[in-house]
Design a protein around this motif. Sequence first.
Motif, short mmCIF file in Angstrom:
data_model
loop_
_atom_site.label_atom_id
_atom_site.label_comp_id
_atom_site.label_asym_id
_atom_site.label_seq_id
_atom_site.Cartn_x
_atom_site.Cartn_y
_atom_site.Cartn_z
N GLU A 82 -16.74 82.67 62.49
CA GLU A 82 -16.33 81.63 61.54
C GLU A 82 -15.00 81.94 60.86
OE1 GLU A 82 -20.39 80.91 62.54
OE2 GLU A 82 -19.44 82.77 61.86
N THR B 147 -24.52 78.06 50.14
CA THR B 147 -25.14 76.98 50.92
C THR B 147 -25.94 77.50 52.11
OG1 THR B 147 -23.11 76.68 52.23
CG2 THR B 147 -23.36 75.31 50.25
N LYS B 148 -26.09 78.86 52.17
CA LYS B 148 -26.85 79.52 53.24
C LYS B 148 -26.27 79.25 54.63
CE LYS B 148 -29.99 81.11 50.38
NZ LYS B 148 -30.01 82.54 50.02
N LYS B 149 -24.95 79.08 54.70
CA LYS B 149 -24.28 78.89 55.99
C LYS B 149 -23.82 80.26 56.49
CE LYS B 149 -20.37 76.66 58.28
NZ LYS B 149 -19.13 75.85 58.11
N LYS B 150 -24.41 80.72 57.57
CA LYS B 150 -24.09 82.07 58.06
C LYS B 150 -22.65 82.14 58.59
CE LYS B 150 -28.69 83.81 58.73
NZ LYS B 150 -29.53 84.81 59.41
N SER B 151 -21.98 83.24 58.23
CA SER B 151 -20.58 83.40 58.59
C SER B 151 -20.31 84.83 59.03
CB SER B 151 -19.67 83.08 57.39
OG SER B 151 -19.88 81.78 56.92
N ASN C 250 -20.11 79.55 51.38
CA ASN C 250 -21.04 79.58 52.51
C ASN C 250 -22.30 80.35 52.15
OD1 ASN C 250 -19.26 78.11 54.03
ND2 ASN C 250 -18.81 79.72 55.51
N LYS D 219 -14.22 80.47 49.98
CA LYS D 219 -14.86 79.86 51.15
C LYS D 219 -16.04 80.70 51.62
CE LYS D 219 -10.75 77.48 52.86
NZ LYS D 219 -9.86 77.22 54.02
N LEU D 220 -15.86 82.03 51.64
CA LEU D 220 -16.95 82.90 52.07
C LEU D 220 -18.15 82.78 51.15
CD1 LEU D 220 -14.92 86.18 52.87
CD2 LEU D 220 -15.78 84.52 54.51
N THR E 92 -26.44 86.22 54.80
CA THR E 92 -25.65 85.03 55.14
C THR E 92 -24.25 85.39 55.60
OG1 THR E 92 -26.86 83.81 53.42
CG2 THR E 92 -24.86 82.79 54.27
N LEU E 93 -23.63 86.37 54.95
CA LEU E 93 -22.26 86.76 55.27
C LEU E 93 -22.26 88.11 55.99
CD1 LEU E 93 -19.18 86.37 55.08
CD2 LEU E 93 -19.27 87.41 52.80
#
Length: 237
Positions: free
Chosen positions: A59, A28-32, A25, A21-22, A178-179
């Motif tokens: 997140e 997909t460049k979804k910051k977490s 993200n 999952k990390l 991102t992470l």
Amino acid sequence: MKEQILGVNVNTENYDELIPKLFANIDTKKKSLVVAINPEKLMKAKDDPALKALLNRAEFQIPDGIGVIIASKLRKGNIESRVTGVDMMDRIVREAAKTGKSIFLYGAKPGVAEAAARKLTDTYPNLQVAGTLDGYEQDTQKVLNAINEAKPEILFVAMGSPKQELWIEQHRDNLYPTLYQGVGGSFDVLAGNIKRAPAAFQKVGAEWLYRLILEPSRLKRQMNLPKFLFEIIRQNK
């Protein structure tokens, strides 16, 4: 999946379930933001709405502490195993080395992040370390510039909690990674400045007991665990 303990969200997944999952993200460049949840932090959050809100905005909230597992069992929840901050960092680094994602280490005393990075690259020769920076740089813009110029996908921040999470939340919209994970004293552990509990203590979730034996002055802090469990039992009545 998440469940709430004293009003704070906690992920129920283990390492193997969280890592995909990390990294999805990241792709997909979804910051977490990953935060570690333990009884001491939960007791503070119970009386500090701002801290509780900060933890819940992350997140991912990993169950770092045997007390969190016990609390989940008492509430018939689904958290079955600990996900410690230092081991989550190691799992993230291992996956980063496999997938070619780069990391940046920010925080701790001068020289510690560099020593931790050397240890990580010794363990994972394919790991890309984009850069390191100690926590004593006073010019925030210099810190942001250094991280952005290095362009890492993953940023580990070692400032202690909740300072590190507040710093990440304040700046991540202006940062390249991102992470994000706040890792407390993990750089010192990796650098060999702080010794982790032996494997037998880790296996049964008794690292707190090992630290207490070495540092009896921690007794006051460790009293949070029985207070926490009493609060859980009280609320379950």
